[in-house]
Design an enzyme around this catalytic site. Sequence first.
Site: not given
Length: 98
Positions: A62-64, A66, A91
């Site tokens: 995951y990142c900020y 997606g 996230f």
Amino acid sequence: MFERISVTQAQTLIANEACNIVDIRDAQSYAQAHVPNAAHLDGNIIDAFIADSDRERPLIIYCYHGNSSQSAAQYFAGQNFKRVYSVDGGFEAWRLQL
């Protein structure tokens, strides 16, 4: 090949199987909050992570929001990880489910 999954699908997978969870946000964001048991991964430790990881175990990235996680997931799929998932919404979506 990787699969895009929702936060709910990721949570179900984590509850049912031993998974590697990877956070690719910046170190400061990771330090402020992250998914339980997630490893922070940046360019300096990718090679070590790949060398030390069980490629059969599900890998959830995951990142900020997606977006970047999809590129990362594609990369890991190309490194012969068998089950790679990118979390839609990243996230921020996960945080809303807490």
